[in-house]
Design a protein around this motif. Structure first.
Motif, PDB file in Angstrom:
ATOM      1  N   PHE A  62       0.821  -1.212   0.000  1.00  0.00           N
ATOM      2  CA  PHE A  62       0.000   0.000   0.000  1.00  0.00           C
ATOM      3  C   PHE A  62       0.855   1.262   0.000  1.00  0.00           C
ATOM      4  O   PHE A  62       0.513   2.260  -0.625  1.00  0.00           O
ATOM      5  CB  PHE A  62      -0.913   0.005   1.238  1.00  0.00           C
ATOM      6  CG  PHE A  62      -1.819   1.212   1.309  1.00  0.00           C
ATOM      7  CD1 PHE A  62      -3.054   1.211   0.682  1.00  0.00           C
ATOM      8  CD2 PHE A  62      -1.427   2.357   2.000  1.00  0.00           C
ATOM      9  CE1 PHE A  62      -3.886   2.317   0.735  1.00  0.00           C
ATOM     10  CE2 PHE A  62      -2.251   3.477   2.067  1.00  0.00           C
ATOM     11  CZ  PHE A  62      -3.497   3.452   1.432  1.00  0.00           C
ATOM     12  N   ASP A  96      -5.294  -9.042  -2.123  1.00  0.00           N
ATOM     13  CA  ASP A  96      -5.212  -7.626  -1.755  1.00  0.00           C
ATOM     14  C   ASP A  96      -4.867  -6.829  -3.011  1.00  0.00           C
ATOM     15  O   ASP A  96      -3.726  -6.805  -3.450  1.00  0.00           O
ATOM     16  CB  ASP A  96      -4.135  -7.480  -0.679  1.00  0.00           C
ATOM     17  CG  ASP A  96      -3.955  -6.050  -0.205  1.00  0.00           C
ATOM     18  OD1 ASP A  96      -4.492  -5.129  -0.838  1.00  0.00           O
ATOM     19  OD2 ASP A  96      -3.258  -5.858   0.811  1.00  0.00           O
ATOM     20  N   ASN A 115      -9.793  -8.072  -1.429  1.00  0.00           N
ATOM     21  CA  ASN A 115      -9.497  -7.166  -0.319  1.00  0.00           C
ATOM     22  C   ASN A 115      -9.006  -5.852  -0.928  1.00  0.00           C
ATOM     23  O   ASN A 115      -7.840  -5.707  -1.259  1.00  0.00           O
ATOM     24  CB  ASN A 115      -8.427  -7.801   0.582  1.00  0.00           C
ATOM     25  CG  ASN A 115      -8.107  -6.959   1.787  1.00  0.00           C
ATOM     26  OD1 ASN A 115      -8.799  -5.994   2.099  1.00  0.00           O
ATOM     27  ND2 ASN A 115      -7.042  -7.327   2.493  1.00  0.00           N
ATOM     28  N   THR A 117      -8.026  -2.268  -0.623  1.00  0.00           N
ATOM     29  CA  THR A 117      -7.606  -1.260   0.348  1.00  0.00           C
ATOM     30  C   THR A 117      -7.906   0.161  -0.119  1.00  0.00           C
ATOM     31  O   THR A 117      -7.718   1.108   0.643  1.00  0.00           O
ATOM     32  CB  THR A 117      -6.107  -1.381   0.664  1.00  0.00           C
ATOM     33  OG1 THR A 117      -5.359  -1.356  -0.558  1.00  0.00           O
ATOM     34  CG2 THR A 117      -5.813  -2.661   1.416  1.00  0.00           C
ATOM     35  N   THR A 139     -12.202  -1.255   2.477  1.00  0.00           N
ATOM     36  CA  THR A 139     -11.285  -0.664   3.448  1.00  0.00           C
ATOM     37  C   THR A 139     -11.272   0.849   3.299  1.00  0.00           C
ATOM     38  O   THR A 139     -11.291   1.375   2.185  1.00  0.00           O
ATOM     39  CB  THR A 139      -9.864  -1.210   3.237  1.00  0.00           C
ATOM     40  OG1 THR A 139      -9.901  -2.632   3.322  1.00  0.00           O
ATOM     41  CG2 THR A 139      -8.897  -0.666   4.284  1.00  0.00           C
ATOM     42  N   SER A 141      -9.435   4.239   3.123  1.00  0.00           N
ATOM     43  CA  SER A 141      -8.163   4.908   2.885  1.00  0.00           C
ATOM     44  C   SER A 141      -8.480   6.183   2.115  1.00  0.00           C
ATOM     45  O   SER A 141      -9.611   6.387   1.676  1.00  0.00           O
ATOM     46  CB  SER A 141      -7.171   4.032   2.115  1.00  0.00           C
ATOM     47  OG  SER A 141      -7.664   3.719   0.823  1.00  0.00           O
ATOM     48  N   GLY A 187      -9.141   0.330   8.225  1.00  0.00           N
ATOM     49  CA  GLY A 187      -7.874   0.744   7.628  1.00  0.00           C
ATOM     50  C   GLY A 187      -6.894   1.372   8.610  1.00  0.00           C
ATOM     51  O   GLY A 187      -6.401   2.482   8.384  1.00  0.00           O
ATOM     52  N   LEU A 190      -3.677   3.327   7.443  1.00  0.00           N
ATOM     53  CA  LEU A 190      -3.764   3.695   6.029  1.00  0.00           C
ATOM     54  C   LEU A 190      -4.209   5.157   5.944  1.00  0.00           C
ATOM     55  O   LEU A 190      -5.372   5.485   6.192  1.00  0.00           O
ATOM     56  CB  LEU A 190      -4.744   2.798   5.275  1.00  0.00           C
ATOM     57  CG  LEU A 190      -4.456   1.296   5.301  1.00  0.00           C
ATOM     58  CD1 LEU A 190      -5.409   0.562   4.363  1.00  0.00           C
ATOM     59  CD2 LEU A 190      -3.011   0.994   4.937  1.00  0.00           C
TER      60      LEU A 190
END
Length: 291
Positions: A62, A96, A115, A117, A139, A141, A187, A190
């Motif tokens: 990430f 991810d 997943n 992000t 998620t 972010s 998160g 993140l």
């Protein structure tokens, strides 16, 4: 009860341990230790032996770093998914990624969960997941992964994270993803600083109240290192403490690097909360015989 991949989960009575396999040369945690294909597959299967019910495969970290093309990301993650699918049929596999084409290819190879992000930042991701039948982790972010961003600022981080997740759940449902295939993740770290991640942990029940099963990824994060002044490699105790706090606040899926320790902690939390009985009952159960 939820059927995810080849397994049934009762999130009212179960804490699920998600292992992490990073097929990247620049992972913040293992620094490329599982970048080789055989090492990545071995790591995933070993996690299953240690009690993980789920494994999360990532091909792009990430954090800041060089861009990875769609083709390269596919080459990193899809062979791992295919190998695990062949070797371990009931291990739930998530990938991810925030790239819709990577997601599509991963599900075709056997992944049961995407997943994301980025929280469905690319509208095409919701469409791909809806068509595939896979579950999705939404998620929180801010902005694109891998990019340099300004310092994190929130008025009320928990309220803002909650609002974002509700909005993206609506986006998912509008695209045709039923709520029973949605999982949420606040998160931790993140685009958040340590104070933000601690506040999210402290008030996590507000995120859990949104409704879908709650996943947390706290393992070895910087908010743990900064809270207890420990570098990478010395954050296991802090990670387990953060994991435990999150479960007590409503998390039911925990994304952890140290699988054996996380599984033991999860089973102990389940026993304490009355989710399951002890494995055996011997201590102080035999009558005393006086001679």
């Amino acid at each position: 009860m939820r059927r995810i991949g080849g397994r049934d989960f009762d999130f009212d009575r179960q804490v699920v341990v998600m292992a992490v396999v990073n097929r990247t040369p620049d992972s913040f945690y293992d620094h490329g230790a599982t970048f080789a294909l055989d090492r990545a597959v071995q790591s995933a299967l070993r996690a299953a032996e240690l009690g993980a019910e789920w494994v999360d495969i990532g091909g792009v970290p990430f954090g800041r770093g060089p861009a990875v093309s769609t083709e390269e990301e596919i080459e990193r993650v899809v062979p791992v998914v295919e190998a695990i699918t062949r070797a371990q049929s009931d291990l739930v596999i998530s990938v991810d990624t925030n790239d819709p084409e990577v997601a599509r290819r991963a599900v075709q190879a056997g992944a049961a969960v995407i997943n994301d992000t980025s929280g469905l930042a690319d509208p095409r991701m919701a469409e791909v997941v809806a068509e595939s039948g896979a579950h999705v982790v939404i998620t929180h972010s801010v902005g694109p992964p891998r990019a340099e961003k300004p310092a994190a600022r929130y008025g009320d981080v928990v309220a803002e994270v909650g609002s974002f997740l509700r909005d993206r759940i609506a986006r998912a449902e509008d695209a045709g993803i039923p709520r029973e295939r949605i999982i949420i993740d606040p998160g931790h770290d993140l685009d958040k600083n340590t104070v933000h991640s601690l506040e999210i942990t402290r008030r996590l029940e507000e995120i859990a109240a949104i409704g879908p099963p709650l996943l947390v990824a706290v393992s070895n994060k910087d908010f743990i290192g900064e809270s207890i002044d420990r570098p990478q490699g010395e954050r296991l105790a802090g990670s387990l403490a953060a994991m435990t706090a999150c479960v007590l606040k409503g998390a039911r899926i925990v994304r952890m690097h140290d699988v054996a320790d996380a599984v033991d902690a999860a089973r102990m939390i389940e026993a304490i909360l009355g989710m399951r009985p002890p494995v055996r009952l011997e201590h102080n159960t035999h009558p005393t015989h006086n001679v």
